[in-house]
Structures are given as structure tokens and as C-alpha cells.
Design an enzyme around this catalytic site. Structure first.
Site, short mmCIF file in Angstrom:
data_model
loop_
_atom_site.label_atom_id
_atom_site.label_comp_id
_atom_site.label_asym_id
_atom_site.label_seq_id
_atom_site.Cartn_x
_atom_site.Cartn_y
_atom_site.Cartn_z
N LEU A 67 0.85 -1.19 0.00
CA LEU A 67 0.00 0.00 0.00
C LEU A 67 0.88 1.24 0.00
CD1 LEU A 67 -2.56 1.69 0.41
CD2 LEU A 67 -2.34 1.27 2.87
N ASP A 68 1.76 1.29 0.99
CA ASP A 68 2.67 2.43 1.14
C ASP A 68 4.01 1.87 1.60
OD1 ASP A 68 4.06 4.68 1.82
OD2 ASP A 68 2.90 5.11 3.61
#
Length: 785
Positions: A595-596
């Protein structure tokens, strides 16, 4: 009084009645009602059966029909017996309108515009026989498939089931003899051979009886313990296997009694139990069984066979038909559990012979549905090589019955081992329906009832395109929070198999139990380098969800084995150093695929590319993201739920950060200062959010192509309150990278108060009020511990 005569031309000699019968037979041969042919079986060297026996042919010819039989030196019943029954033995059978066989003919030997009857193995769109189906359609052949000859209740009328059960049971008894010997035990089973080694089934039965006699004399090694045989199903297959089992000194017990007899049963007999649906199927919601509901909605049910029956089974004889919507008896995960070493009994073994490594020793899968009710039975064995050893790590050994694992016998043409009896049995069932069989193909098209085959075939072919020649195998390293969603997504594709490997086997097993096509393995990469390399070699791609420090170690093995790799972690310097090696090996290693980082990269580039396409110059780039719980679930002091490694989440709060603001590089030192620069995030007013910088943002200017930006910051997003609570933990010394002696594996148990006292330099004997004041002072001062 009999009067002998000499016939003209052929020297026929016999009584008048015989002569008339011969003339009647010759008349029928010249003007038959129809012509039927029995083709030669040529698909398999072991196929010695025929669809009809000579006595069936005799009745057909007596009724005025002509029967052609292709000559065969392999057929178990000699040609002469068919000839005596009135058949014409000849190679050319093109005259026949109906051609019957057991197995499929080669495409090049199929005559057009005829009616054929055989086991086509096409009704499940089996890939191996789709070429044959195309040929039958092209030649406008009417296909009669024995599998689709069923009674009003859907039960097959024409089959070899009973003799499959008989042959399978004989074979597995022979296999048990070999397996016991490999484990150090001579048993009476050694005197039972493979089914095809006997002239007829009577000889085989006598060998089984002789074995049973020795068992009844107490000649089985006591170290083996009582033997238990479990039969699944109540059809002809199971009954045939039980017929052979019944020649031993046997006792049938109920499934719930199996545990007791497996532990303390009589060694002068063997025990059997027959498992029906109601014994092991339960509704997932409440544990009940409703036979009518199960027929219509089998997906609502699961099986507890693996817990209640399998652990107390020596040999499983599986004879049930499996449909993809029905529960499996045993999964790969179950195999791993069943072959774990058992704790030796208190009594000493016989004469130094070792005890068995585990109770569950063998499976005879007569149904031979690969990947079916026995999920780990992924390939059939053969009459030439009837046994293999399955070790639950997907290693299958066809050349030995030694080592750890389960002995497997899954021959898919068992009745071919008893060809004479099988032919008589099959012919008895086929003969009454010889003129009224169900038609599958006619005039080049699938009949309406079987048009589903084309749809099923198209789906299979599309799956094969995706598979590019075989099932995709994914090695997932790590069984933490993030692994579950990965497995769930990957296994949506039936052509993907996931191996989840972890040093915490229980976690991996829990994952494997939840998802299809998933197996669990124990792996500690700090100690099992060779095992890691072997696993990587056996898979098409590796996804590492281990802590980031282990990625370079995994990547080196991937480079050596030329296997692609994916991680969700930031590209570390150690990983960057491997770029040239990966390129030379011709593989791809993709980092930052979470995601990040990951999804945020993709969204950023989508936005940046669109801005550039519109003629814009990026001057400011500010991106904050994070995996947050639903607002109603943010109900703890952190306002956060761990969806990935807790260690990673906590470590991130004391990491340094670098970002660019108004052309000035801003550095945040490590140790917790990051939490002091947290800012409110008001871009979504309906959410109470905050954010803080995330690692080094400046290095993304070049990959993003935004060197023009005077402000560049990538940050972490949290609900407000996270940073305040986490900052208190840091100040109390609860978050740091140094080992804490009080929490070591060998340390004495410690309470939270004792731990905090030691962390902030207080005596553990201080009063509660003093302790609380000290904690408050430490937590809410600006002095970072």
C-alpha cells in the site's frame, strides 16, 4: 438314432439338427439384422478387457445379428472363444454400424458416420480427450458414453466398479507388505502379490486367506499395533474392496469406535469401518447433517473426517466420487498433520523393531480423481509403478516405498488387472441395453443435454491460457497479518497454488486451512538455507513478506535459481546492490509493491502523468496514505489496528525522515522526534486525521520525474490520537531497537509495573501514587527517553 452326413464343400460333419443350426447361423451372417463390432483395445498396454464376453456374443448372433471382432493377441479372452460363439474375427470392422469398446480409440481409427460406445472421458471436458471429441464431431459420429448410462436415480448402470475395488484392495495389501518391510517389519502381507499376477481372482483370494491365517495366529509384529482399514462410500467400488478385506480375520466397527481399537484392539484380527456421508459431513453453520440439503447445496458442508477418523486409520480405501462443490476428505494440510511422528507407546517394540513413525500409512484412492477428495493425490500411479510416497511437502517419490510419508496407490485402470472377470461383469450389465444407449454426439453436434461440455471446455481452455502450460506455483514467505489477503487474492484463480512458509508452523497451517490450493510449510531461513533454495526452485515466483532485513538473503537464492521475486518493502541499499545480478540472471525483482509504498506510487504516477499531459509543471507534491480501521473500529488508544507487522509499525515511529519544503531539505532525527512533527490533516473534514513524514521523500523526485517540485513530502496517515499515544510509549522506553533483558526468553515473568519501573529508573517497591506520578511526568515532558 443320430444320422451322420457329409456336407458339401467344407466337410462339415454332425447330426441333422447341428447341420440345420449351422445353416441358420450362415443365413444370419449373410442377411443379418445389424452388424456390431468389438474393436481391439489399443490405448494402453495393460488393457486386456473387452466390453462383451463370448457368451454375450453368442446371444447376439443367435438373435440374428452379425458380430465382428478385431483380432487381438493382448485380449485376455482368446479370439477362438469369440469365434466359437459365432463372431467373425477380422481386421476390417467398417461394415458395422455399432462399434463397441472399453477405452477410447485413436482419432485416426475412428470411422465417420458410425455409432461408437466406450468410456470417452469427455464429460468433464478433460483436456487430454478434447482432440478426440473434436474428431467425433467432425466425422459426425454418434457417441454412446458408458458413464452417462444411469438409472432414474442417477446411478451408473454400466461400470467396472466392483472389480476396481477388488483389484485396488489386493494391490494395497501388497503395498502394505512392502511398506511395513521398509519400516523394519516382516508381515504376512508380503505373500500377497499385485492383482494382475494371479491367473484369476480365486487365486488372489487364496493368497489373501493365507495372509489372514497367519494374522489369526498372532504373527503380526506387536510394534505395528492393531491395523484399521477405512472404506469410504457404499457403492460397488467400496463393496468390491470389502469383499477382499472380508477374507482376512476381520471385525467391523463403527467410526466412533475406531480410536479405541486402533490403540488397544486384538492383534489377531484387522478392523474395518465403512464411512458414509452422515458419518463425516456437517453443515458449516451448526454442525448438523441434512441429506436432502447436501444433495442440493454441498458447498454449505464440510468434513470432519480429518479429525475424527483419519488419525486412527492405518489404510484408507477411497471409493467416493468427488465433485468440485463437495467437501474434501483430506487436504494437503491434513497430510502434514497425519504424518507427524507419534509418541512411542510405553510397551517396548518387538525384538528391537522400531515403532511406526505415524499411524496413517497408506491410501488406495480407487476413485482416482486427481486433486479431488484426496487433495494431495495430484497424479495417478500406474500398473507398472503402482505406488508412490507422498511426504506432504509435495515431494512424490515413484521409485521407493521408503522414507517418511504416505504410501499412495491411485491406478486409474484397476479393472484391467482382472480382465476376464471384469469383462464378464461389465458385459452382463451392458448387454440388456445394447440397443438403447444414451447418445452424446450426433450429426456433428453436441446434443442439448450435453452442450454444457463446450462451455466447460471453454472455461478450462481459458484457464490453461492463464496457466501457460501448468499450475502457477507461488512461494509466500511469512504468515503474518499481510499474508492472508495475499493468499485470498491469489487463490481466486483455481490455477494458482500457494505454499506459505513460516518459522511459526501453526500460523502457516491456519492460513492453509482457510484457503483452497494452499499448503503450509515450516521454514526458518536463518537455519535452513538449503531448504529455502529447494523451495524457491520448485516455484514460479516468490513473494517475501518477511521483515525487510531478510529480503537480500531471499533475493540471492532467487537470482541463483532464476525465479522472480516480489516484496512490499522499501528498496534497501542491500537490495539495490543485487540489481546487476538479477539482470544477468534474467529475472525481475519488484520491491515496494504494497500500500505504502506501492499503491501510492501508482496513484502518484497516474496523477503526475496526467498533469504533464495537460502541460502542467509539478511544483508541489504532498501525499499521505495509510491503512486505517473503519472509524467505528478505531476504539483503542492508538486509534489503529495492526494489519501488518507490529514490529514494522512501531519501528516506523522512531525512524528518521527527510522531506523537501520550499526548496529546503528538512531532516527529522531518529528516536521518536517524528511524532513531534505530526500535523492535522483536514483534506477530508469528515475524518479526524493526522499525518507525519515517512522516511526519505526526496529520493522520489527523480523516479517520479518531478525534479521541478520545491516541496516534496510523502507521509503516513493515522487517526488523531495515534501520535500522542505512541509518543508516550517512546518516552517511557517501550519502543526502541535495543534488546530488553527483562523480556528475554529466559527471563523471569515480569509485570507491567515492574517493567516500567526499571525503564524509568524507579524501585519496583514504590507506591502506586509515586509510580503514576513518575509515569505521567515522563510521558508528558519533552525529554525523550
Amino acid at each position: 438314432m443320430l444320422r451322420l452326413v457329409r456336407s458339401q464343400g467344407r466337410g462339415f460333419r454332425g447330426c441333422v439338427s447341428c447341420q440345420r443350426r449351422f445353416q441358420h447361423h450362415r443365413l444370419h451372417q449373410q442377411n443379418p439384422k445389424s452388424v456390431i463390432a468389438i474393436r481391439r483395445e489399443d490405448v494402453n498396454v495393460w488393457e486386456r478387457r473387452a466390453p462383451l464376453a463370448p457368451r454375450h456374443v453368442r446371444e447376439i448372433t443367435a438373435a440374428g445379428h452379425k458380430v465382428l471382432v478385431q483380432p487381438s493377441n493382448r485380449r485376455a479372452i482368446h479370439d477362438r472363444y469369440y469365434e466359437k460363439a459365432g463372431a467373425v474375427i477380422q481386421e476390417d470392422i467398417s461394415e458395422a454400424s455399432l462399434i463397441v469398446g472399453v477405452k477410447r480409440p485413436p482419432e485416426e481409427k475412428v470411422y465417420p458416420h458410425k455409432t461408437y460406445a466406450f468410456f470417452s472421458h469427455t464429460i468433464k471436458a478433460q483436456e487430454a480427450n478434447m482432440g478426440l471429441l473434436d474428431d467425433l464431431l467432425k466425422k459426425e459420429v454418434r457417441l454412446i458414453d458408458y458413464e452417462k448410462m444411469v438409472d432414474p436415480n442417477g446411478y451408473r448402470i454400466v461400470a467396472f466398479g466392483q472389480w476396481a475395488g477388488v483389484a485396488g484392495m489386493i494391490n494395497i495389501l501388497h503395498g502394505l507388505g512392502l511398506r511395513f518391510l521398509a519400516l523394519g517389519h516382516h508381515t504376512p502381507f508380503m505373500h500377497i502379490g499385485m492383482a494382475h499376477n494371479y491367473r484369476n481372482v480365486s487365486q488372489a483370494i487364496q493368497a489373501v486367506r493365507d495372509c489372514g491365517y497367519e494374522i489369526s495366529l498372532g504373527l503380526m509384529p506387536k510394534s505395528i499395533g492393531p491395523l484399521t482399514f477405512v472404506f469410504t462410500g457404499t457403492g460397488n467400488v467400496s463393496k468390491g474392496a470389502q469383499d477382499i478385506f472380508n477374507e482376512l480375520p476381520f471385525e467391523y466397527v463403527e467410526p466412533h469406535e475406531l480410536k479405541d481399537v486402533s490403540e488397544s484392539g486384538d492383534m489377531t484380527k484387522v478392523y474395518g469401518t465403512v464411512i458414509s456421508r452422515h458419518h463425516h459431513l456437517i453443515r458449516k453453520s451448526d454442525g448438523l447433517y441434512d441429506p436432502l440439503e447436501y444433495e442440493n447445496h454441498p458447498e454449505l458442508y464440510t468434513s470432519h473426517f480429518r479429525e475424527t477418523v483419519a488419525p486412527y486409520t492405518t489404510c484408507l480405501i477411497n471409493g467416493i466420487y468427488w465433485d468440485p462443490h463437495t467437501p474434501r476428505l483430506l487436504r494437503r494440510l491434513d497430510a502434514q498433520r497425519l504424518i507427524r511422528p507419534v509418541i512411542p507407546a510405553s510397551s517396548s517394540p518387538d525384538h528391537g523393531c522400531p515403532a511406526l513413525p505415524h499411524k496413517f500409512l497408506a491410501i488406495c484412492d480407487i476413485s482416482a480423481d486427481t486433486g479431488g477428495s484426496i487433495e494431495f493425490m495430484t497424479e495417478c500411479t500406474t500398473i507398472e509403478k503402482p505406488f508412490c510416497m507422498y511426504d506432504a511437502n509435495q515431494h512424490i517419490d515413484h521409485d521407493s516405498v521408503e522414507g517418511n510419508g504416505i504410501l499412495m496407490c491411485s491406478i486409474d485402470n484397476l479393472p484391467a488387472q482382472l480382465p476376464i472377470e471384469a469383462t464378464e461383469y461389465f458385459g452382463d450389465r451392458l448387454f440388456p441395453y445394447i440397443w438403447e444407449m444414451a447418445v452424446i454426439t450426433s450429426n456433428g453436434k453436441l446434443t442439448p443435454k450435453f452442450e454444457y461440455i463446450q462451455k466447460l471446455r471453454e472455461r478450462r481452455e481459458s484457464e490453461q491460457i492463464l496457466k501457460k502450460g501448468g499450475m502457477k506455483r507461488v512461494l509466500l514467505l511469512g504468515a503474518g497479518y499481510v499474508s492472508g489477503p495475499v493468499i485470498e487474492y491469489l487463490t481466486r484463480d483455481a490455477g494458482t497454488q500457494v505454499t506459505v512458509a513460516s518459522n511459526l508452523l501453526n500460523q502457516a497451517e491456519d492460513m492453509a486451512a482457510k484457503y483452497p490450493n494452499t499448503i503450509a510449510m515450516m521454514l526458518d531461513i536463518t537455519r535452513q538455507e538449503s531448504h529455502l533454495e529447494s523451495l524457491i526452485k520448485d516455484h514460479d515466483i516468490v513473494i517475501s513478506m518477511l521483515p525487510y532485513a531478510f529480503h537480500p538473503q531471499v533475493a540471492k537464492h532467487c537470482i541463483k535459481m532464476k525465479v522472480n521475486m516480489v516484496t512490499a518493502s522499501y528498496l534497501s541499499p542491500a537490495m539495490k546492490e543485487l540489481q546487476k545480478s538479477a539482470e544477468d540472471a534474467g529475472i525481475t525483482i519488484v520491491n515496494e509493491m504494497g500500500l505504502d509504498p506501492g499503491i501510492d506510487h501508482m496513484l502518484a504516477m497516474e496523477c503526475i502523468d496526467q498533469a504533464k499531459a495537460d502541460g502542467c509543471t509539478v511544483e508541489t507534491y504532498s501525499s499521505f496514505c495509510g491503512g486505517l480501521p473503519a472509524p467505528e473500529c478505531s476504539d483503542n488508544p492508538l486509534r489503529y489496528k495492526f494489519s501488518w507487522s507490529p514490529y514494522g509499525v512501531l519501528l516506523n515511529t522512531i525512524s528518521p525522515a527527510i522531506y523537501l519544503k520550499d526548496n529546503q531539505v528538512v531532516s527529522v532525527p531518529p528516536g521518536g522526534a517524528l511524532l513531534d512533527v505530526t500535523k492535522p490533516m483536514d483534506f477530508m473534514p469528515g475524518f479526524n486525521l493526522e499525518g507525519f513524514p515517512n522516511r526519505d521523500s526526496t529520493k522520489y523526485a527523480q523516479p517520479y520525474g518531478i525534479e521541478s517540485a520545491h516541496t516534496l513530502i510523502r507521509g503516513t496517515l493515522r487517526f488523531r490520537g495515534f501520535s500522542s499515544a505512541m509518543s508516550g510509549f517512546v518516552k517511557l522506553g517501550l519502543i526502541n531497537t535495543e534488546p530488553c533483558p527483562q523480556l528475554g526468553h529466559t527471563a523471569s515473568p515480569v509485570s507491567w509495573k515492574e517493567l516500567l519501573c526499571r525503564q524509568i529508573g524507579l524501585s519496583t517497591s514504590v507506591s502506586s501514587s509515586v509510580f503514576e506520578d513518575a509515569v505521567y511526568e515522563r510521558e508528558f515532558t519533552n525529554n525523550i527517553f
